[in-house]
Design an enzyme around this catalytic site. Structure first.
Site, PDB file in Angstrom:
ATOM      1  N   HIS A 144      44.334  51.393  39.696  1.00  0.00           N
ATOM      2  CA  HIS A 144      45.028  52.637  40.073  1.00  0.00           C
ATOM      3  C   HIS A 144      45.350  53.508  38.853  1.00  0.00           C
ATOM      4  O   HIS A 144      46.264  54.325  38.887  1.00  0.00           O
ATOM      5  CB  HIS A 144      46.319  52.341  40.852  1.00  0.00           C
ATOM      6  CG  HIS A 144      46.078  51.734  42.196  1.00  0.00           C
ATOM      7  ND1 HIS A 144      46.751  50.617  42.621  1.00  0.00           N
ATOM      8  CD2 HIS A 144      45.225  52.064  43.194  1.00  0.00           C
ATOM      9  CE1 HIS A 144      46.340  50.283  43.835  1.00  0.00           C
ATOM     10  NE2 HIS A 144      45.403  51.146  44.198  1.00  0.00           N
ATOM     11  N   ARG A 149      44.723  43.084  51.815  1.00  0.00           N
ATOM     12  CA  ARG A 149      44.584  42.176  50.678  1.00  0.00           C
ATOM     13  C   ARG A 149      45.864  41.377  50.475  1.00  0.00           C
ATOM     14  O   ARG A 149      46.958  41.869  50.716  1.00  0.00           O
ATOM     15  CB  ARG A 149      44.236  42.947  49.411  1.00  0.00           C
ATOM     16  CG  ARG A 149      42.781  43.374  49.343  1.00  0.00           C
ATOM     17  CD  ARG A 149      42.522  44.317  48.193  1.00  0.00           C
ATOM     18  NE  ARG A 149      42.681  45.713  48.593  1.00  0.00           N
ATOM     19  CZ  ARG A 149      42.716  46.739  47.748  1.00  0.00           C
ATOM     20  NH1 ARG A 149      42.627  46.526  46.450  1.00  0.00           N
ATOM     21  NH2 ARG A 149      42.857  47.971  48.197  1.00  0.00           N
TER      22      ARG A 149
END
Length: 408
Positions: free
Chosen positions: A180, A240
């Protein structure tokens, strides 16, 4: 139409795109759009300038591939911007491994090297690279630039980058990379205007969405991240697992006969909010549900945010600002409220009304540590990196780096 720049940002279940004019050394956005819900109920929306969004289903409204989403984006751009001349295309690439520490112009050789990293980001990297291949075919004369989510985190101390594995494995590249990064870059570009006295001190940024991570940023540089070797570690996400005892994997292999393929399917696609709730990976659906499983999944998600917040603050010996970003971080006021509940020990006191209004400042006036909501703009970060790498005159992003190392 004068030449412009495109950005493509493929997520695990989405594809974002944008078109920019090249003005005075800065990208100027002309159009943007996204296809989301690709794994379930695919939908497409886009807008030209400040016009109202145009929405439509993608395909038959069921699941759709990233290739279908990209074709829809290119068709929409061709329809709305006829005669489109593309000088450069910037691509988000999730994993740069230890070799790519900054934006790089894509060649056949670079693309081949990036394919070697697909096992480290199977939800994203194949879609990222497929987007590059299609765009290179669609715009063969444009400069294509890969911009990496891992680059922002390069330069961590050994203790933050290593695992407790034999040293030779670290040297071979088995280490914590963090992800990210483009989102964190975007936030740190916007934060000085909102927090002129805090932005370059000790900041924790929580990027919360279908993918989720948190980052400790000190002096404008990443010093620690909740994500590691792959985008599985740290916080639980839409599908996830987040942090997991590796002994669980040994057990599943020995007692249930699961192999690498079945474990990959489990950890990337069947865990997180979806697995915990048995309902959905979408936080909006979980918040709207009155089923106890939904509330338990939310409580687990928030509990991990609190734990990582404390850990990152300990890494920096304190904290001066907390920032929420990403789809959940920007829009789910209840999640922010729950995450900061009882955080007075860190010096954070929430302003409930400001939080419900979406900020940008959501901490109380007397709070020692400020809390903010910042809308991330990964596309703008990609556009600036692309302009710089393509020689189109953009000012470099903070901590911009170059290609480092060679493949062995």
């Amino acid at each position: 139409m004068s030449a412009c720049l495109l950005t493509l940002n493929a997520g695990s279940s989405s594809l974002k795109f944008a078109a920019y004019a090249l003005r005075a050394g800065e990208p100027w956005r002309l159009a943007r759009g996204q296809a989301e819900g690709l794994k379930s109920h695919a939908r497409f929306e886009a807008r030209l300038g400040d016009e109202a969004k145009q929405k439509r289903t993608l395909g038959d409204g069921g699941p759709a591939s990233h290739r279908q989403a990209l074709d829809a984006a290119l068709a929409w751009l061709g329809e709305k911007m006829p005669g489109l001349e593309v000088a450069a295309v910037g691509h988000r690439v999730v994993h740069g491994g230890r070799f790519f520490a900054g934006p790089v112009v894509v060649t056949d050789e670079i693309l081949q090297r990036l394919r070697l990293l697909e096992p480290l980001a199977p939800l994203h990297q194949p879609h990222n690279l497929a987007g590059i291949e299609v765009a290179r075919q669609a715009f063969p004369d444009a400069v294509h630039v890969a911009c990496f989510d891992t680059a922002f985190h390069r330069g961590h101390a050994f203790a933050e980058e290593a695992y407790g594995l034999p040293r030779e494995m670290f040297e071979a590249g088995i280490r914590r990379y963090g992800f990210h990064g483009l989102s964190y870059e975007s936030v740190m570009r916007l934060l000085p205007a909102m927090a002129p006295t805090e932005w370059n001190k000790r900041v924790i940024v929580a990027h919360l969405g279908n993918g989720a991570s948190m980052c400790a940023i000190q002096g404008g540089a990443s010093v620690a991240s909740t994500m590691g070797f792959t985008a599985l570690d740290g916080l639980p996400m839409g599908t996830r697992c987040g942090q997991l005892d590796p002994g669980v994997l040994l057990f599943l292999m020995a007692q249930r006969g699961m192999d690498a393929a079945s474990l990959t399917q489990l950890l990337y696609n069947e865990c997180g909010l979806k697995g915990l709730s048995g309902i959905s990976s979408d936080m909006r659906e979980l918040e709207a549900s009155d089923r106890p499983e939904a509330q338990e999944a939310i409580a687990y998600f928030v509990g991990r945010i609190r734990r990582e917040m404390g850990a990152l603050a300990a890494t920096m010996r304190g904290v001066d600002a907390i920032v929420f970003t990403g789809g959940i971080g920007e829009n789910a006021w209840r999640i922010r409220e729950m995450a900061l509940e009882g955080a007075e020990w860190l010096g954070i006191e929430l302003d409930p009304e400001a939080n419900r209004a979406g900020g940008p400042v959501i901490s109380a006036r007397h709070s020692r540590v400020k809390a903010f909501v910042v809308k991330t703009d990964e596309e703008a970060a990609i556009a600036r990196h692309t302009m710089e790498a393509a020689g189109l005159g953009a000012r470099p992003e903070p901590r911009a780096k170059t290609l480092a190392g060679e493949f062995e």
